[in-house]
Scaffold this motif. Structure first.
Motif, PDB file in Angstrom:
ATOM      1  N   ALA A   2     -11.250 -11.634  -0.137  1.00 23.13           N
ATOM      2  CA  ALA A   2     -10.614 -12.263   1.252  1.00 23.13           C
ATOM      3  C   ALA A   2      -9.495 -12.529   1.088  1.00 23.13           C
ATOM      4  O   ALA A   2      -8.471 -13.416   0.940  1.00 23.13           O
ATOM      5  CB  ALA A   2     -11.796 -13.481   0.654  1.00 23.13           C
ATOM      6  N   ARG A   3      -8.810 -11.160   1.487  1.00 29.98           N
ATOM      7  CA  ARG A   3      -7.263 -10.644   2.257  1.00 29.98           C
ATOM      8  C   ARG A   3      -7.457 -10.648   3.931  1.00 29.98           C
ATOM      9  O   ARG A   3      -8.835  -9.534   4.111  1.00 29.98           O
ATOM     10  CB  ARG A   3      -6.645 -10.158   0.734  1.00 29.98           C
ATOM     11  CG  ARG A   3      -6.756 -10.528  -0.203  1.00 29.98           C
ATOM     12  CD  ARG A   3      -6.091  -9.663  -1.368  1.00 29.98           C
ATOM     13  NE  ARG A   3      -5.765  -9.225  -2.143  1.00 29.98           N
ATOM     14  CZ  ARG A   3      -4.737  -9.201  -3.529  1.00 29.98           C
ATOM     15  NH1 ARG A   3      -3.084  -9.003  -2.407  1.00 29.98           N
ATOM     16  NH2 ARG A   3      -4.820  -8.860  -4.528  1.00 29.98           N
ATOM     17  N   PRO A   4      -6.616 -10.804   4.524  1.00 31.04           N
ATOM     18  CA  PRO A   4      -6.235 -11.044   5.284  1.00 31.04           C
ATOM     19  C   PRO A   4      -6.209  -8.807   5.376  1.00 31.04           C
ATOM     20  O   PRO A   4      -5.436  -8.393   4.887  1.00 31.04           O
ATOM     21  CB  PRO A   4      -5.642 -11.388   6.235  1.00 31.04           C
ATOM     22  CG  PRO A   4      -4.750 -12.037   4.896  1.00 31.04           C
ATOM     23  CD  PRO A   4      -5.310 -11.996   4.172  1.00 31.04           C
ATOM     24  N   HIS A   5      -6.022  -8.370   7.048  1.00 29.60           N
ATOM     25  CA  HIS A   5      -5.792  -7.164   7.175  1.00 29.60           C
ATOM     26  C   HIS A   5      -4.202  -7.011   7.313  1.00 29.60           C
ATOM     27  O   HIS A   5      -4.169  -8.180   8.471  1.00 29.60           O
ATOM     28  CB  HIS A   5      -6.321  -6.355   8.094  1.00 29.60           C
ATOM     29  CG  HIS A   5      -5.949  -5.388   8.516  1.00 29.60           C
ATOM     30  ND1 HIS A   5      -6.924  -4.638   9.929  1.00 29.60           N
ATOM     31  CD2 HIS A   5      -5.498  -4.462   7.805  1.00 29.60           C
ATOM     32  CE1 HIS A   5      -6.630  -3.633   9.689  1.00 29.60           C
ATOM     33  NE2 HIS A   5      -4.987  -3.426   8.996  1.00 29.60           N
ATOM     34  N   ILE A   6      -3.711  -7.019   6.734  1.00 26.66           N
ATOM     35  CA  ILE A   6      -2.290  -6.420   6.823  1.00 26.66           C
ATOM     36  C   ILE A   6      -1.731  -4.902   6.727  1.00 26.66           C
ATOM     37  O   ILE A   6      -1.654  -4.463   5.987  1.00 26.66           O
ATOM     38  CB  ILE A   6      -1.214  -7.230   5.484  1.00 26.66           C
ATOM     39  CG1 ILE A   6      -1.392  -8.155   5.554  1.00 26.66           C
ATOM     40  CG2 ILE A   6      -0.054  -7.538   5.553  1.00 26.66           C
ATOM     41  CD1 ILE A   6      -1.552  -9.405   4.567  1.00 26.66           C
ATOM     42  N   ASP A   7      -0.932  -4.977   8.468  1.00 29.16           N
ATOM     43  CA  ASP A   7      -1.160  -3.210   8.410  1.00 29.16           C
ATOM     44  C   ASP A   7       0.508  -3.134   9.037  1.00 29.16           C
ATOM     45  O   ASP A   7      -0.234  -2.250  10.979  1.00 29.16           O
ATOM     46  CB  ASP A   7      -2.051  -2.627   8.533  1.00 29.16           C
ATOM     47  CG  ASP A   7      -2.033  -1.853   8.551  1.00 29.16           C
ATOM     48  OD1 ASP A   7      -1.057  -0.929   8.540  1.00 29.16           O
ATOM     49  OD2 ASP A   7      -2.845  -0.517   9.048  1.00 29.16           O
ATOM     50  N   TRP A   8       1.593  -4.122   8.834  1.00 38.74           N
ATOM     51  CA  TRP A   8       2.305  -3.836   7.997  1.00 38.74           C
ATOM     52  C   TRP A   8       2.975  -5.230   8.463  1.00 38.74           C
ATOM     53  O   TRP A   8       3.624  -4.925   9.527  1.00 38.74           O
ATOM     54  CB  TRP A   8       3.206  -2.732   8.122  1.00 38.74           C
ATOM     55  CG  TRP A   8       4.036  -1.938   8.674  1.00 38.74           C
ATOM     56  CD1 TRP A   8       2.698  -1.431  10.044  1.00 38.74           C
ATOM     57  CD2 TRP A   8       4.744  -2.372   9.668  1.00 38.74           C
ATOM     58  NE1 TRP A   8       3.843  -1.370  10.945  1.00 38.74           N
ATOM     59  CE2 TRP A   8       4.689  -2.282  10.880  1.00 38.74           C
ATOM     60  CE3 TRP A   8       5.587  -2.830   8.862  1.00 38.74           C
ATOM     61  CZ2 TRP A   8       6.254  -1.527  11.515  1.00 38.74           C
ATOM     62  CZ3 TRP A   8       7.289  -3.206  10.031  1.00 38.74           C
ATOM     63  CH2 TRP A   8       7.529  -2.244  11.118  1.00 38.74           C
ATOM     64  N   ILE A   9       3.697  -5.871   7.665  1.00 45.58           N
ATOM     65  CA  ILE A   9       4.941  -6.592   6.832  1.00 45.58           C
ATOM     66  C   ILE A   9       6.025  -6.489   6.158  1.00 45.58           C
ATOM     67  O   ILE A   9       6.092  -5.901   5.102  1.00 45.58           O
ATOM     68  CB  ILE A   9       4.246  -8.031   6.842  1.00 45.58           C
ATOM     69  CG1 ILE A   9       5.757  -9.176   7.304  1.00 45.58           C
ATOM     70  CG2 ILE A   9       3.964  -8.085   4.998  1.00 45.58           C
ATOM     71  CD1 ILE A   9       5.035 -10.817   7.193  1.00 45.58           C
ATOM     72  N   GLN A  10       6.934  -6.788   6.470  1.00 42.31           N
ATOM     73  CA  GLN A  10       8.496  -6.331   6.121  1.00 42.31           C
ATOM     74  C   GLN A  10       8.653  -7.292   5.166  1.00 42.31           C
ATOM     75  O   GLN A  10       8.527  -8.482   5.748  1.00 42.31           O
ATOM     76  CB  GLN A  10       9.786  -5.910   7.006  1.00 42.31           C
ATOM     77  CG  GLN A  10       9.854  -5.447   7.537  1.00 42.31           C
ATOM     78  CD  GLN A  10      10.368  -3.385   6.745  1.00 42.31           C
ATOM     79  OE1 GLN A  10       9.614  -2.691   7.537  1.00 42.31           O
ATOM     80  NE2 GLN A  10      10.609  -3.558   6.113  1.00 42.31           N
ATOM     81  N   ALA A  11       8.514  -7.130   3.797  1.00 40.13           N
ATOM     82  CA  ALA A  11       8.862  -8.459   2.726  1.00 40.13           C
ATOM     83  C   ALA A  11      10.330  -8.765   3.748  1.00 40.13           C
ATOM     84  O   ALA A  11      10.351 -10.013   2.856  1.00 40.13           O
ATOM     85  CB  ALA A  11       8.728  -7.515   1.181  1.00 40.13           C
ATOM     86  N   GLN A  12      11.042  -7.799   3.657  1.00 38.75           N
ATOM     87  CA  GLN A  12      12.471  -8.751   3.865  1.00 38.75           C
ATOM     88  C   GLN A  12      11.888 -10.199   4.967  1.00 38.75           C
ATOM     89  O   GLN A  12      13.378 -11.440   5.443  1.00 38.75           O
ATOM     90  CB  GLN A  12      13.250  -7.641   4.902  1.00 38.75           C
ATOM     91  CG  GLN A  12      14.095  -7.124   4.265  1.00 38.75           C
ATOM     92  CD  GLN A  12      12.775  -6.134   3.876  1.00 38.75           C
ATOM     93  OE1 GLN A  12      11.457  -5.970   4.518  1.00 38.75           O
ATOM     94  NE2 GLN A  12      13.724  -4.582   4.253  1.00 38.75           N
ATOM     95  N   ALA A  13      11.136  -9.808   5.435  1.00 33.68           N
ATOM     96  CA  ALA A  13      10.928 -11.051   6.202  1.00 33.68           C
ATOM     97  C   ALA A  13       9.750 -12.253   5.811  1.00 33.68           C
ATOM     98  O   ALA A  13      10.253 -13.137   6.751  1.00 33.68           O
ATOM     99  CB  ALA A  13      10.313 -10.596   7.688  1.00 33.68           C
ATOM    100  N   LEU A  14       9.520 -12.336   5.064  1.00 35.47           N
ATOM    101  CA  LEU A  14       8.868 -13.259   4.465  1.00 35.47           C
ATOM    102  C   LEU A  14      10.308 -14.283   3.569  1.00 35.47           C
ATOM    103  O   LEU A  14      10.808 -13.593   2.362  1.00 35.47           O
ATOM    104  CB  LEU A  14       7.949 -12.454   3.017  1.00 35.47           C
ATOM    105  CG  LEU A  14       6.551 -12.274   3.759  1.00 35.47           C
ATOM    106  CD1 LEU A  14       5.995 -10.818   2.981  1.00 35.47           C
ATOM    107  CD2 LEU A  14       6.381 -12.435   4.373  1.00 35.47           C
ATOM    108  N   PRO A  15       9.612 -15.654   2.994  1.00 35.00           N
ATOM    109  CA  PRO A  15      10.142 -16.649   2.753  1.00 35.00           C
ATOM    110  C   PRO A  15      10.304 -16.153   1.255  1.00 35.00           C
ATOM    111  O   PRO A  15       9.288 -16.149   0.159  1.00 35.00           O
ATOM    112  CB  PRO A  15      10.119 -17.958   3.453  1.00 35.00           C
ATOM    113  CG  PRO A  15       8.945 -17.997   3.337  1.00 35.00           C
ATOM    114  CD  PRO A  15       8.910 -16.366   3.981  1.00 35.00           C
TER     115      PRO A  15
END
Length: 279
Positions: A2-15
């Protein structure tokens, strides 16, 4: 899973979040992805100087790669570019970060701390105590993963292969100006974190810090890199093999920006991530 498809995100954008992981109170964290059924999580943890934990046992495997700084577990030091896989129920006499550290971390289930562990046992076959990228060992098997076409332009190092499931964690380093031609599918989840370099693919151009959780059999690639890349990969659900196909569109160095993200993350990647300043 049960994880969403993440393709892709920059970790720098996350808090950064305080106490993001219950087993690491006092550390800040960025949650890259989480399984809402099992609590398994991929994250970046930032430990302040003098961070310390007493003896403990965790209810989950803890797999990590030190991005900067250093931690010590049972007196073993892990500096920048070192890796370990510590199986669930493995006793730890101590966990400290004397000068602070930032650590890419994967937990196989909700990492609940346990104050005692008398009588517990852990599977020593699944322990990888410490590996360093500075050892310059490149022993990965391109053929076993169906990646023979990369052999002349990349190197691979196997960090871990589970003795029961065949799940594999490995590094791939590619040369500058490598350019792929075909698309891929894998029968297992493919998770990766771009440790360094720039990588262009069918969904846009990633910079160091890019993270992906791709479900089985999702078509992706071809990829290319002007800079060369260093990536940490994990196969989840078994060993990784590869099926090759013609791409929907030919490779380009300037792809359209269209990452695949759940609705709550999409606004963070509405525009291409800028290249880091070089001068």
């Amino acid at each position: 899973m049960a994880r969403p498809h993440i393709d892709w995100i920059q970790a720098q954008a996350l808090p950064w979040r305080h106490d993001a992981i219950a087993a690491r109170p006092g550390a800040e964290g960025k949650i890259l992805s989480v399984d809402d059924q099992t609590g398994a999580a991929s994250c970046i943890l930032r430990y302040p100087p003098a961070y310390a934990r007493a003896a403990e046992w965790l209810s989950a495997d803890e797999e990590f790669w030190v991005l900067d700084g250093a931690i010590e577990v049972d007196g073993v030091e892990y500096g920048e570019h070192t890796y370990a896989h510590l199986p669930r129920d493995m006793p730890r006499s101590s966990f400290v970060a004397p000068r602070g550290a930032t650590v890419l971390t994967f937990f196989s289930a909700a990492p609940l701390p346990s104050p005692g562990g008398a009588g517990r046992t852990f599977d020593g076959r699944r322990l990888v105590r410490r590996l360093s990228a500075a050892d310059n060992v490149w022993d990965g098997d391109f053929e076993a993963m169906g990646l023979e076409s990369m052999r002349s332009t990349a190197r691979m190092r196997t960090l871990r292969k589970d003795p029961d499931t065949g799940e594999t964690t490995y590094l791939t380093a590619t040369i500058a100006f490598r350019q792929g031609e075909r698309s891929e599918r894998h029968p297992v989840v493919q998770e990766f974190f771009l440790l360094s370099g720039e990588l262009s693919g069918d969904l846009g151009t990633m910079q160091a810090g890019a993270y992906c959780w791709r479900p089985p059999m999702v078509k992706h690639a071809p990829y290319g890199s002007w800079t060369g890349t260093l990536l940490l990969f994990r196969s989840i659900g078994g060993p990784q093999t590869t099926t090759w196909e013609d791409p929907d569109q030919p490779f380009t160095w300037t792809p359209a920006h269209r990452p695949v993200l759940p609705p709550e993350l999409a606004p963070l990647m509405a525009t291409p991530w800028p290249r880091p300043a070089r001068y």
